[in-house]
Design an enzyme around this catalytic site. Structure first.
Site, PDB file in Angstrom:
ATOM      1  N   HIS A 138     -42.278   1.677  64.721  1.00  0.00           N
ATOM      2  CA  HIS A 138     -40.982   2.290  64.435  1.00  0.00           C
ATOM      3  C   HIS A 138     -39.882   1.689  65.303  1.00  0.00           C
ATOM      4  O   HIS A 138     -38.748   1.507  64.861  1.00  0.00           O
ATOM      5  CB  HIS A 138     -41.077   3.801  64.655  1.00  0.00           C
ATOM      6  CG  HIS A 138     -39.797   4.519  64.380  1.00  0.00           C
ATOM      7  ND1 HIS A 138     -38.968   4.977  65.385  1.00  0.00           N
ATOM      8  CD2 HIS A 138     -39.180   4.847  63.215  1.00  0.00           C
ATOM      9  CE1 HIS A 138     -37.921   5.572  64.849  1.00  0.00           C
ATOM     10  NE2 HIS A 138     -38.021   5.493  63.541  1.00  0.00           N
ATOM     11  N   GLU A 141     -38.715  -1.461  63.734  1.00  0.00           N
ATOM     12  CA  GLU A 141     -37.862  -1.187  62.572  1.00  0.00           C
ATOM     13  C   GLU A 141     -36.396  -1.096  62.989  1.00  0.00           C
ATOM     14  O   GLU A 141     -35.503  -1.566  62.278  1.00  0.00           O
ATOM     15  CB  GLU A 141     -38.322   0.110  61.913  1.00  0.00           C
ATOM     16  CG  GLU A 141     -37.430   0.604  60.787  1.00  0.00           C
ATOM     17  CD  GLU A 141     -37.662   2.066  60.477  1.00  0.00           C
ATOM     18  OE1 GLU A 141     -36.665   2.778  60.218  1.00  0.00           O
ATOM     19  OE2 GLU A 141     -38.821   2.509  60.503  1.00  0.00           O
ATOM     20  N   HIS A 142     -36.140  -0.500  64.142  1.00  0.00           N
ATOM     21  CA  HIS A 142     -34.778  -0.391  64.646  1.00  0.00           C
ATOM     22  C   HIS A 142     -34.248  -1.724  65.163  1.00  0.00           C
ATOM     23  O   HIS A 142     -33.085  -2.075  64.947  1.00  0.00           O
ATOM     24  CB  HIS A 142     -34.722   0.647  65.774  1.00  0.00           C
ATOM     25  CG  HIS A 142     -34.689   2.062  65.291  1.00  0.00           C
ATOM     26  ND1 HIS A 142     -33.572   2.853  65.364  1.00  0.00           N
ATOM     27  CD2 HIS A 142     -35.641   2.830  64.714  1.00  0.00           C
ATOM     28  CE1 HIS A 142     -33.830   4.048  64.870  1.00  0.00           C
ATOM     29  NE2 HIS A 142     -35.093   4.058  64.472  1.00  0.00           N
ATOM     30  N   GLU A 211     -31.615   0.942  71.646  1.00  0.00           N
ATOM     31  CA  GLU A 211     -32.398   1.573  70.589  1.00  0.00           C
ATOM     32  C   GLU A 211     -33.326   2.640  71.133  1.00  0.00           C
ATOM     33  O   GLU A 211     -33.673   3.583  70.434  1.00  0.00           O
ATOM     34  CB  GLU A 211     -33.192   0.518  69.820  1.00  0.00           C
ATOM     35  CG  GLU A 211     -32.334  -0.392  68.985  1.00  0.00           C
ATOM     36  CD  GLU A 211     -31.329   0.375  68.135  1.00  0.00           C
ATOM     37  OE1 GLU A 211     -31.749   1.232  67.331  1.00  0.00           O
ATOM     38  OE2 GLU A 211     -30.119   0.131  68.274  1.00  0.00           O
ATOM     39  N   GLU A 218     -33.362  10.587  67.708  1.00  0.00           N
ATOM     40  CA  GLU A 218     -34.031  10.803  66.422  1.00  0.00           C
ATOM     41  C   GLU A 218     -35.278  11.660  66.614  1.00  0.00           C
ATOM     42  O   GLU A 218     -35.567  12.550  65.801  1.00  0.00           O
ATOM     43  CB  GLU A 218     -34.412   9.455  65.809  1.00  0.00           C
ATOM     44  CG  GLU A 218     -35.064   9.551  64.447  1.00  0.00           C
ATOM     45  CD  GLU A 218     -35.427   8.194  63.884  1.00  0.00           C
ATOM     46  OE1 GLU A 218     -36.162   8.154  62.865  1.00  0.00           O
ATOM     47  OE2 GLU A 218     -34.993   7.164  64.444  1.00  0.00           O
TER      48      GLU A 218
END
Length: 530
Positions: A138, A141-142, A211, A218
């Site tokens: 994940h 992905e950022h 990030e 998040e």
């Protein structure tokens, strides 16, 4: 229909498909040719390809039925003698696949709509992380969209905006996707950008730190969503001690500790060409797209010692442990809970039957306009249970296992009544299946399957997913035949095999003080008389 028969239905022979292509009328050759092309894509493994092996039967002429029987061989045996597939399902946009010398597959589906979706799907997700690097997939992905050695983040955003394009990405437990959509004229440039950010992502220490803060925010937001927390807890308790217990976002400690070398190591190990699929869906020419893909991705080195996803799964298999995880809040207005049993993997012989079972159980919501007029026995039973508010069946598949069950939202009182109805209707299917309800469930499943592939992005995603989990793109007519082959006997056998007297995993949160304990629920897997 027994598991072995359905296993044969989940396989198709390239030789029988080729024979069907020669025997069937020209207007009906799509099923046979698509099956033949699909069979040539890869030799499925027990973990990633359709289970079982179909014995080739002599080609038989005779219209649509003959074409299906020739294409599927002995796998067509569960279908009734007069079975026919509607001709509209045979006229399907073909999927063209080219495998580059390094093992990367390039697939296209052409729809002349003036735009296209281009994306790379990687056979890697949180399942393939270690406990110390949980969240790496994940995190990547950022980072991918934060620029490359040749293009800064600002330049990337400006270029994409000027094209009128958009990029997106997502991470699951077994796959990671990066994709974008643009008008036809900008598809080559879109593909160039996608290759650049994936192969040359800078991952600067400053970007990693920025990030990290974004992901932590998040993480906090996701944990406020009951459904997200509920299903993360379900995986944690059901698959405890195995890789599928890990969350997609990662633990807070891991998010804070991951560094650039950890992410680089993850990419080096898992972003291998043989575990990647490049897909273009929409207004895209296959030969042109494949040629560009070879120039952009052909230089990726294929590590001969790199493990396949199937090998990694086999090395660390996952299985369900009967267990219970509850987060109790007596001040919450509702109780949220999930009851699940272990199902099977994507390519298992019982996978299609589970899809039908999910559709058969369906979902129900008290305040929906159809709340009191749904024909489902489960819905009717819940409507007569005052505390029930919402219930739905779910079916989640992975490479070697899966979860099947029912999730519910209810008022905090009389939760035993809600669970009794849910388990009673599920277990009842071991001995009694309504033929009319089953036919309606199969029709609804086909409708949802066709609707889910509407649009270039959905088509690209479905093509990539099937290539990764089945090794080929399954023709729509074959899906219809497989669904139609699931009869009442297959549902009874399925419930008897996976639900009747089997271990369950329970995840609950909210005002769950009156939710029956695990032993009480476990007894309902073989009787509703306790």
């Amino acid at each position: 229909m027994g598991g072995g028969t359905l296993a044969r239905l989940l396989s198709s022979s390239s030789s029988s498909a080729a024979a069907a292509a020669a025997a069937a009328p020209a207007s009906r050759r799509l099923l046979a040719s698509a099956a033949a092309a699909g069979a040539r894509l890869a030799t499925p493994t027990p973990s990633t390809g359709p289970a079982g092996a179909a014995a080739s039967s002599p080609p038989r002429k005779g219209g649509v039925v003959g074409a299906i029987r020739s294409a599927l061989g002995d796998a067509a045996s569960p279908l009734p003698p007069g079975y026919k597939v509607d001709e509209q399902f045979l006229h399907e946009t073909p999927t063209h696949v080219t495998t580059l010398s390094n093992g990367l597959r390039v697939a296209t589906e052409r729809h002349p709509v003036g735009a296209a979706t281009v994306g790379v799907w990687v056979d890697a997700g949180s399942r393939f992380e270690t406990e110390d690097t949980n969240g790496a997939a994940h995190f990547l992905e950022h980072l991918v969209f934060k620029g490359s050695a040749a293009m800064s983040q600002r330049a990337l955003e400006t270029t994409v905006e000027n094209m009128g394009a958009n990029f997106n990405a997502y991470t699951s437990r077994e796959q990671t996707a990066y994709f974008g959509r643009a008008v036809t004229a900008h598809v080559p440039e879109l593909t160039n950008i996608l290759a650049d950010i994936l192969l040359n992502s800078e991952m600067s220490p400053a970007s990693v730190e920025r990030e990290r803060d974004v992901i932590l925010r998040e993480y906090a937001e996701v944990n406020k969503l009951p459904e997200e927390e509920l299903f993360d807890n379900l995986h944690a308790t059901a698959f405890q001690g195995t890789p599928l217990a890990q969350t997609i976002l990662g633990s807070e400690d891991c998010i804070r500790s991951l560094q650039r070398p950890d992410l680089r190591a993850y990419v080096k190990r898992h972003y291998q060409p043989h575990r990647m699929v490049l897909v273009g869906a929409g207004d895209v020419d296959h030969d042109t797209f494949a040629t560009q893909a070879d120039k952009l991705f052909g230089g990726m080195r294929s590590d001969p010692d790199a493990e396949s996803a199937a090998q990694l799964v086999a090395a660390r298999p996952c299985f369900l442990t009967g267990s219970d995880m509850r987060v109790r809040d007596d001040y919450a207005p509702d109780a949220h809970f999930v009851i699940a049993v272990e199902s099977c993997g994507w390519a298992h012989a019982d996978a299609v039957a589970f899809m039908v079972l999910e559709s058969l159980l369906g979902g129900w919501e008290r305040y929906a306009t159809t709340g009191d007029v749904v024909s489902s026995r489960l819905a009717n039973g819940l409507h007569a249970t005052p505390s029930a508010k919402r219930v739905g069946a779910f079916n989640t598949s992975y490479a070697d296992t899966g979860l099947f069950g029912l999730s519910a939202v209810a008022a905090p009182h009389d939760l035993d009544d809600v669970v009794s109805v849910m388990m009673g209707e599920l277990v009842r299917l071991h001995t009694a299946v309504d033929e009319g309800a089953l036919a309606a469930a199969k029709a609804a499943l086909k409708t949802r399957m066709m609707a889910a592939a509407d649009g270039s992005t959905a088509a690209a995603e479905e093509t990539a997913r099937q290539l990764l989990v089945y090794g080929r793109k399954v023709p729509l007519a074959e899906w219809v035949a497989r669904i139609d082959a699931v009869d009442a006997a297959a549902i009874k056998r399925l419930v008897g095999k996976y639900v009747w007297d089997r271990e369950v995993a329970v995840s609950a949160l909210g005002n769950v003080s009156q939710l029956p304990d695990l032993t009480w629920i476990r007894r309902r897997t073989f009787s509703t008389l306790y």
